[in-house]
Scaffold this motif. Structure first.
Motif, PDB file in Angstrom:
ATOM      1  N   THR A  72       0.934  -1.166   0.107  1.00 27.91           N
ATOM      2  CA  THR A  72       0.003  -0.196  -0.013  1.00 27.91           C
ATOM      3  C   THR A  72       0.870   1.122  -0.073  1.00 27.91           C
ATOM      4  O   THR A  72       1.842   1.270   0.811  1.00 27.91           O
ATOM      5  N   PRO A  73       0.768   2.262  -0.690  1.00 26.22           N
ATOM      6  CA  PRO A  73       1.368   3.428  -0.740  1.00 26.22           C
ATOM      7  C   PRO A  73       1.263   4.125   0.343  1.00 26.22           C
ATOM      8  O   PRO A  73       0.327   4.107   0.942  1.00 26.22           O
ATOM      9  N   MET A  74       2.539   4.651   0.946  1.00 28.62           N
ATOM     10  CA  MET A  74       2.567   5.060   2.209  1.00 28.62           C
ATOM     11  C   MET A  74       2.598   6.971   2.072  1.00 28.62           C
ATOM     12  O   MET A  74       3.367   7.256   1.334  1.00 28.62           O
ATOM     13  N   THR A  75       1.870   7.425   2.711  1.00 21.41           N
ATOM     14  CA  THR A  75       1.881   8.955   2.906  1.00 21.41           C
ATOM     15  C   THR A  75       3.298   9.496   3.140  1.00 21.41           C
ATOM     16  O   THR A  75       3.908   8.897   3.958  1.00 21.41           O
ATOM     17  N   VAL A  76       3.841  10.472   2.510  1.00 19.42           N
ATOM     18  CA  VAL A  76       5.015  11.044   2.870  1.00 19.42           C
ATOM     19  C   VAL A  76       4.593  12.518   3.416  1.00 19.42           C
ATOM     20  O   VAL A  76       3.825  13.244   2.760  1.00 19.42           O
ATOM     21  N   PHE A  77       5.581  13.185   4.177  1.00 20.73           N
ATOM     22  CA  PHE A  77       5.468  14.390   4.609  1.00 20.73           C
ATOM     23  C   PHE A  77       6.520  15.336   4.239  1.00 20.73           C
ATOM     24  O   PHE A  77       7.879  14.336   4.331  1.00 20.73           O
ATOM     25  N   VAL A  78       6.548  16.396   3.791  1.00 20.27           N
ATOM     26  CA  VAL A  78       7.818  17.148   3.589  1.00 20.27           C
ATOM     27  C   VAL A  78       7.824  18.100   4.460  1.00 20.27           C
ATOM     28  O   VAL A  78       6.888  19.165   4.849  1.00 20.27           O
ATOM     29  N   LEU A  79       8.975  18.207   5.245  1.00 19.96           N
ATOM     30  CA  LEU A  79       9.245  19.496   6.461  1.00 19.96           C
ATOM     31  C   LEU A  79      10.159  20.197   5.917  1.00 19.96           C
ATOM     32  O   LEU A  79      11.327  19.820   5.737  1.00 19.96           O
ATOM     33  N   ALA A  80       9.968  21.512   5.723  1.00 22.26           N
ATOM     34  CA  ALA A  80      10.904  22.515   5.333  1.00 22.26           C
ATOM     35  C   ALA A  80      11.164  23.525   6.493  1.00 22.26           C
ATOM     36  O   ALA A  80      10.170  23.828   7.134  1.00 22.26           O
ATOM     37  N   ARG A  81      12.306  23.879   6.958  1.00 25.54           N
ATOM     38  CA  ARG A  81      12.478  24.977   7.965  1.00 25.54           C
ATOM     39  C   ARG A  81      13.634  25.712   7.417  1.00 25.54           C
ATOM     40  O   ARG A  81      14.753  25.170   6.871  1.00 25.54           O
ATOM     41  N   PHE A  82      13.576  26.852   7.374  1.00 27.19           N
ATOM     42  CA  PHE A  82      14.556  27.980   6.993  1.00 27.19           C
ATOM     43  C   PHE A  82      14.454  29.305   7.509  1.00 27.19           C
ATOM     44  O   PHE A  82      13.503  29.560   8.257  1.00 27.19           O
ATOM     45  N   LYS A  83      15.398  29.850   7.271  1.00 22.26           N
ATOM     46  CA  LYS A  83      15.614  31.179   7.731  1.00 22.26           C
ATOM     47  C   LYS A  83      15.539  32.002   6.472  1.00 22.26           C
ATOM     48  O   LYS A  83      16.492  31.991   5.556  1.00 22.26           O
ATOM     49  N   ASN A  84      14.621  32.969   6.389  1.00 20.72           N
ATOM     50  CA  ASN A  84      14.690  33.975   5.072  1.00 20.72           C
ATOM     51  C   ASN A  84      15.614  35.238   5.352  1.00 20.72           C
ATOM     52  O   ASN A  84      15.549  35.893   6.168  1.00 20.72           O
ATOM     53  N   HIS A  85      16.215  35.405   4.251  1.00 20.90           N
ATOM     54  CA  HIS A  85      17.056  36.563   4.379  1.00 20.90           C
ATOM     55  C   HIS A  85      16.851  37.511   3.146  1.00 20.90           C
ATOM     56  O   HIS A  85      17.582  38.589   2.897  1.00 20.90           O
ATOM     57  N   ASN A  86      15.914  37.066   2.086  1.00 18.48           N
ATOM     58  CA  ASN A  86      15.441  37.918   0.993  1.00 18.48           C
ATOM     59  C   ASN A  86      14.108  37.767   0.992  1.00 18.48           C
ATOM     60  O   ASN A  86      13.540  36.949   0.136  1.00 18.48           O
ATOM     61  N   ARG A  87      13.437  38.572   1.699  1.00 19.90           N
ATOM     62  CA  ARG A  87      11.820  38.565   1.795  1.00 19.90           C
ATOM     63  C   ARG A  87      11.261  38.916   0.404  1.00 19.90           C
ATOM     64  O   ARG A  87      10.475  38.209  -0.036  1.00 19.90           O
ATOM     65  N   LYS A  88      11.805  39.717  -0.434  1.00 21.58           N
ATOM     66  CA  LYS A  88      11.192  40.067  -1.810  1.00 21.58           C
ATOM     67  C   LYS A  88      11.563  38.795  -2.610  1.00 21.58           C
ATOM     68  O   LYS A  88      10.334  38.412  -3.383  1.00 21.58           O
ATOM     69  N   GLN A  89      12.489  38.413  -2.695  1.00 16.72           N
ATOM     70  CA  GLN A  89      12.784  37.157  -3.814  1.00 16.72           C
ATOM     71  C   GLN A  89      11.944  35.733  -3.073  1.00 16.72           C
ATOM     72  O   GLN A  89      11.411  35.164  -3.988  1.00 16.72           O
TER      73      GLN A  89
END
Length: 100
Positions: free
Chosen positions: A3-20
């Motif tokens: 049975t396919p298993m649900t996957v989760f993507v966890l991203a954590r980051f520090k933003n240093h260019n808000r406009k971009q």
């Protein structure tokens, strides 16, 4: 058959260019909506209950299986817009396999 298993993507980051980063975020919403993922969390006000946190944002996505994640993450369209996120932030993106 497995049975396919649900996957989760966890991203954590520090933003240093808000406009971009905002350029990326706008394009992300359009592109992500065309794939099988679900956006669960996008939080810039993380509450630390234990340990330390030196990032400015956490994002949690889910996909029905790893193939659906790869279809999104490795697509040419996403790779093109992800350049702005990579240039605007420092952090990590990890793939977690669900229990079911």
């Amino acid at each position: 058959k497995e049975t396919p298993m649900t996957v989760f993507v966890l991203a954590r980051f520090k933003n240093h260019n808000r406009k971009q980063y905002e350029k990326y975020a706008t394009a992300f919403l359009h592109h992500f909506g065309q794939h099988k993922g679900t956006a669960l969390v996008s939080d810039e006000n993380v509450v630390v209950k234990e340990g330390t946190w030196d990032n400015t944002k956490a994002v949690l996505l889910s996909f029905p299986d790893e193939a659906a994640f790869e279809d999104w993450a490795l697509s040419d369209e996403y790779q093109e817009i992800a350049k702005d996120r990579r240039e605007a932030t420092d952090g990590s993106v990890i793939l977690l396999h669900g229990l079911q």
